[in-house]
Design an enzyme around this catalytic site. Structure first.
Site, PDB file in Angstrom:
ATOM      1  N   HIS A 117     -14.443  16.394  14.819  1.00 54.15           N
ATOM      2  CA  HIS A 117     -13.694  17.203  14.290  1.00 54.15           C
ATOM      3  C   HIS A 117     -14.540  18.118  13.587  1.00 54.15           C
ATOM      4  CE1 HIS A 117     -13.174  15.295   9.618  1.00 54.15           C
ATOM      5  NE2 HIS A 117     -12.907  13.892  11.209  1.00 54.15           N
ATOM      6  N   GLU A 148      -9.243   7.295  12.775  1.00 55.28           N
ATOM      7  CA  GLU A 148     -10.268   7.070  12.014  1.00 55.28           C
ATOM      8  C   GLU A 148      -9.449   6.290  11.305  1.00 55.28           C
ATOM      9  OE1 GLU A 148     -12.712   7.184  11.513  1.00 55.28           O
ATOM     10  OE2 GLU A 148     -13.226   8.486  10.034  1.00 55.28           O
TER      11      GLU A 148
END
Length: 203
Positions: free
Chosen positions: A9, A83
């Site tokens: 990202h 994550e």
């Protein structure tokens, strides 16, 4: 042949505030959105993807949506791409986390979990499962595929280790900067690394 383009990202609020992000759902900064748009513009000149799969955490899904809008593709969300879950320290400033939950002498073993979090083995298992299922489905369909995966630094590192079949205790690490691009191919039984952490779209 399977071609995998794996990207991190763009810059998030957690990045600039120096926080442990993990499962803390912190959004992109304006710079992060601009980085994602630059990546989308660059990808549109290089690839024609069959599918985009993203972590559901907003910093990744925002990045994926910006790319999807440019490429006119819908986004599939997969929890396995989230994550590393660092439990009680997620969302804390790193300085604060170091005081409240100091790393044990010698570091945490790869089988140890921080409170309310997951171990490195858990993280690797998610990466292994995602990659194995992805490759298995493509091989079953017996057609060439180009797939874009949007995720996070720690999970991407484990995906790359899984791709290369590196052992759990390997000391090899892979860096991924804001919107860094990793390009991989699977041809028959050969696994080929084309690029890692490419960021020329930000220049």
């Amino acid at each position: 042949m399977i071609e995998l383009i794996i990207v991190r990202h763009g810059q998030s609020v957690g990045d600039i505030e120096n926080r442990f992000e993990g499962r803390a759902d912190l959004p992109l900064t304006q710079l992060g959105k601009d980085q994602a748009q630059k990546l989308a513009d660059w990808l549109s000149t290089k690839y024609k993807f069959d599918k985009i799969v993203s972590s559901p955490l907003s910093r990744a899904s925002e990045t994926a949506k910006i790319i999807g809008n440019k490429l006119n593709l819908d986004i599939s969300l997969d929890d396995r791409l989230m994550e590393y879950n660092k439990g009680v320290i997620d969302g804390l400033l790193k300085e604060e986390a170091d005081k409240k939950y100091p790393i044990p002498e010698g570091g945490r073993k790869y089988y140890e979990r921080i409170e309310k979090g997951e171990s490195l083995i858990d993280l690797r298992a998610r990466a292994e499962e995602f990659l194995a299922e992805l490759v298995g489905n493509v091989k079953k369909d017996n057609v060439d595929k180009k797939l874009l995966i949007v995720s996070h630094g720690s999970l991407i590192s484990q995906l790359l280790k899984s791709f290369l079949k590196l052992p759990m205790d390997s000391k090899v690490h892979f860096s991924t900067g804001d919107t860094g691009v990793h390009s991989l191919k699977i041809y028959n039984n050969d696994r080929i690394v084309i690029t890692t952490n490419m960021q020329q779209h930000l220049l």
